[in-house]
Motif scaffolding. Structure first.
Motif, PDB file in Angstrom:
ATOM      1  N   SER A  49       0.836  -1.200   0.000  1.00  0.00           N
ATOM      2  CA  SER A  49       0.000   0.000   0.000  1.00  0.00           C
ATOM      3  C   SER A  49       0.868   1.247   0.000  1.00  0.00           C
ATOM      4  O   SER A  49       1.901   1.294   0.672  1.00  0.00           O
ATOM      5  CB  SER A  49      -0.913   0.022   1.242  1.00  0.00           C
ATOM      6  OG  SER A  49      -1.733  -1.125   1.281  1.00  0.00           O
ATOM      7  N   TYR A  51       1.150   5.653   0.203  1.00  0.00           N
ATOM      8  CA  TYR A  51       0.556   6.892   0.699  1.00  0.00           C
ATOM      9  C   TYR A  51       1.316   8.069   0.093  1.00  0.00           C
ATOM     10  O   TYR A  51       2.525   8.191   0.273  1.00  0.00           O
ATOM     11  CB  TYR A  51       0.633   6.955   2.220  1.00  0.00           C
ATOM     12  CG  TYR A  51      -0.247   5.937   2.911  1.00  0.00           C
ATOM     13  CD1 TYR A  51      -1.501   6.282   3.410  1.00  0.00           C
ATOM     14  CD2 TYR A  51       0.172   4.613   3.043  1.00  0.00           C
ATOM     15  CE1 TYR A  51      -2.311   5.338   4.027  1.00  0.00           C
ATOM     16  CE2 TYR A  51      -0.635   3.666   3.651  1.00  0.00           C
ATOM     17  CZ  TYR A  51      -1.873   4.036   4.147  1.00  0.00           C
ATOM     18  OH  TYR A  51      -2.678   3.089   4.751  1.00  0.00           O
ATOM     19  N   ARG A  76      -3.046  -0.896  -3.117  1.00  0.00           N
ATOM     20  CA  ARG A  76      -3.946   0.187  -2.692  1.00  0.00           C
ATOM     21  C   ARG A  76      -3.132   1.471  -2.597  1.00  0.00           C
ATOM     22  O   ARG A  76      -1.948   1.440  -2.288  1.00  0.00           O
ATOM     23  CB  ARG A  76      -4.584  -0.111  -1.325  1.00  0.00           C
ATOM     24  CG  ARG A  76      -5.455  -1.355  -1.284  1.00  0.00           C
ATOM     25  CD  ARG A  76      -6.032  -1.559   0.124  1.00  0.00           C
ATOM     26  NE  ARG A  76      -6.532  -2.902   0.291  1.00  0.00           N
ATOM     27  CZ  ARG A  76      -7.795  -3.280   0.071  1.00  0.00           C
ATOM     28  NH1 ARG A  76      -8.673  -2.385  -0.314  1.00  0.00           N
ATOM     29  NH2 ARG A  76      -8.176  -4.535   0.255  1.00  0.00           N
ATOM     30  N   THR A  78      -3.446   5.650  -1.069  1.00  0.00           N
ATOM     31  CA  THR A  78      -4.188   6.651  -0.312  1.00  0.00           C
ATOM     32  C   THR A  78      -3.496   8.000  -0.451  1.00  0.00           C
ATOM     33  O   THR A  78      -2.282   8.096  -0.248  1.00  0.00           O
ATOM     34  CB  THR A  78      -4.279   6.272   1.178  1.00  0.00           C
ATOM     35  OG1 THR A  78      -4.992   5.028   1.301  1.00  0.00           O
ATOM     36  CG2 THR A  78      -5.020   7.357   1.968  1.00  0.00           C
ATOM     37  N   TRP A  97      -8.444   4.905  -5.345  1.00  0.00           N
ATOM     38  CA  TRP A  97      -7.604   5.541  -4.324  1.00  0.00           C
ATOM     39  C   TRP A  97      -8.444   5.931  -3.114  1.00  0.00           C
ATOM     40  O   TRP A  97      -9.577   6.386  -3.245  1.00  0.00           O
ATOM     41  CB  TRP A  97      -6.978   6.816  -4.876  1.00  0.00           C
ATOM     42  CG  TRP A  97      -5.736   6.658  -5.680  1.00  0.00           C
ATOM     43  CD1 TRP A  97      -5.529   5.778  -6.707  1.00  0.00           C
ATOM     44  CD2 TRP A  97      -4.540   7.428  -5.563  1.00  0.00           C
ATOM     45  NE1 TRP A  97      -4.279   5.950  -7.248  1.00  0.00           N
ATOM     46  CE2 TRP A  97      -3.643   6.961  -6.566  1.00  0.00           C
ATOM     47  CE3 TRP A  97      -4.136   8.461  -4.732  1.00  0.00           C
ATOM     48  CZ2 TRP A  97      -2.373   7.494  -6.739  1.00  0.00           C
ATOM     49  CZ3 TRP A  97      -2.868   9.000  -4.902  1.00  0.00           C
ATOM     50  CH2 TRP A  97      -1.997   8.520  -5.886  1.00  0.00           C
ATOM     51  N   GLY A  98      -7.837   5.788  -1.937  1.00  0.00           N
ATOM     52  CA  GLY A  98      -8.454   6.336  -0.739  1.00  0.00           C
ATOM     53  C   GLY A  98      -7.979   7.769  -0.541  1.00  0.00           C
ATOM     54  O   GLY A  98      -7.089   8.249  -1.251  1.00  0.00           O
ATOM     55  N   CYS A  99      -8.584   8.455   0.416  1.00  0.00           N
ATOM     56  CA  CYS A  99      -8.193   9.834   0.689  1.00  0.00           C
ATOM     57  C   CYS A  99      -8.349  10.140   2.173  1.00  0.00           C
ATOM     58  O   CYS A  99      -9.388   9.845   2.773  1.00  0.00           O
ATOM     59  CB  CYS A  99      -9.037  10.808  -0.136  1.00  0.00           C
ATOM     60  SG  CYS A  99      -8.580  12.541   0.098  1.00  0.00           S
ATOM     61  N   HIS A 113     -10.910  10.473   7.300  1.00  0.00           N
ATOM     62  CA  HIS A 113     -11.201   9.666   6.112  1.00  0.00           C
ATOM     63  C   HIS A 113     -12.217  10.372   5.218  1.00  0.00           C
ATOM     64  O   HIS A 113     -13.312  10.718   5.638  1.00  0.00           O
ATOM     65  CB  HIS A 113     -11.765   8.300   6.518  1.00  0.00           C
ATOM     66  CG  HIS A 113     -10.770   7.197   6.391  1.00  0.00           C
ATOM     67  ND1 HIS A 113     -10.157   6.852   5.205  1.00  0.00           N
ATOM     68  CD2 HIS A 113     -10.273   6.328   7.314  1.00  0.00           C
ATOM     69  CE1 HIS A 113      -9.336   5.838   5.402  1.00  0.00           C
ATOM     70  NE2 HIS A 113      -9.387   5.505   6.664  1.00  0.00           N
ATOM     71  N   LYS A 116     -12.304   5.493   1.357  1.00  0.00           N
ATOM     72  CA  LYS A 116     -11.521   4.310   1.676  1.00  0.00           C
ATOM     73  C   LYS A 116     -10.865   3.753   0.416  1.00  0.00           C
ATOM     74  O   LYS A 116     -11.476   3.695  -0.652  1.00  0.00           O
ATOM     75  CB  LYS A 116     -12.415   3.239   2.309  1.00  0.00           C
ATOM     76  CG  LYS A 116     -11.669   2.029   2.827  1.00  0.00           C
ATOM     77  CD  LYS A 116     -12.614   1.080   3.542  1.00  0.00           C
ATOM     78  CE  LYS A 116     -11.875  -0.136   4.089  1.00  0.00           C
ATOM     79  NZ  LYS A 116     -12.785  -1.074   4.800  1.00  0.00           N
ATOM     80  N   ALA A 117      -9.608   3.323   0.554  1.00  0.00           N
ATOM     81  CA  ALA A 117      -8.878   2.754  -0.582  1.00  0.00           C
ATOM     82  C   ALA A 117      -9.441   1.387  -0.946  1.00  0.00           C
ATOM     83  O   ALA A 117      -9.815   0.595  -0.082  1.00  0.00           O
ATOM     84  CB  ALA A 117      -7.400   2.632  -0.244  1.00  0.00           C
TER      85      ALA A 117
END
Length: 202
Positions: A49, A51, A76, A78, A97-99, A113, A116-117
């Motif tokens: 994952s 970031y 994943r 984020t 993509w999550g954020c 949040h 969610k990824a």
């Protein structure tokens, strides 16, 4: 809000989330694409994952290109983004993509949040294989009985054989294991989960 503030908040959050997880490594500035690109923070365990950090003092100019590059590698992704850019950034990053929005609340930086990824549908086995050093790639071939006559080949040829002969799920698991097995190269902060990993020329 500075990049260092956002990084520290993310480091604390991930450290708490994975506390006690012996199979997890948190890596800062990990090289991908043969070391030509670096992800701000990576988490390596049963998944890989990433970031990417964008504080209020940053711009989003590089984000579309980064989204394309990271989309070839990470299971994943984020985006950790300051409130100033959050709304615009959500329109740029892919849906998978999550954020996390970085905002100041009660005089402290908190990560909230926004999305969610999800699992990345577009990973590229060739690019993922490039995370390996030559000796790591040969060890994987050897594990599968495929190294005979290949030890003197060029790295590019060895990686191509990996991609052609080893199923994607098995290959990615081997890559994660190889990354986690590398020795620490000088920790940037005191954290049991931190293990800087540098790319090696192949």
């Amino acid at each position: 809000m500075r990049d260092s503030d956002v990084r520290e908040a993310l480091r604390a959050r991930l450290g708490a989330e994975h506390a006690g997880a012996s199979d997890t490594r948190l890596v800062e500035e990990m090289g991908i694409w043969s070391g030509t690109v670096r992800i701000d923070v990576a988490v390596i365990n049963g998944e890989l994952s990433g970031y990417e950090l964008k504080s209020d003092s940053d711009t989003l100019e590089r984000l579309p290109a980064q989204a394309d590059i990271y989309g070839k590698v990470f299971d994943r992704m984020t985006l950790v983004v300051g409130s100033k850019h959050a709304k615009k950034a959500l329109k740029i990053i892919p849906k998978w993509w999550g954020c996390l929005e970085a905002r100041v609340s009660d005089n402290r930086l908190v990560l909230k949040h926004k999305r969610k990824a999800r699992i990345n549908p577009g990973r590229d086995a060739k690019i993922i294989a490039q995370l390996l050093w030559k000796e790591e790639a040969l060890a994987i071939l050897d594990f599968h009985g495929l190294a005979g006559g290949w030890r003197s080949r060029r790295s590019a040829e060895i990686l191509e054989r990996l991609v052609e002969r080893i199923p994607f799920a098995s290959l990615t698991a081997h890559v994660r294991a190889a990354l986690k097995a590398r020795p620490s190269l000088g920790q940037r902060v005191a954290c049991d989960l931190n293990m800087p990993i540098e790319a090696s020329e192949t």
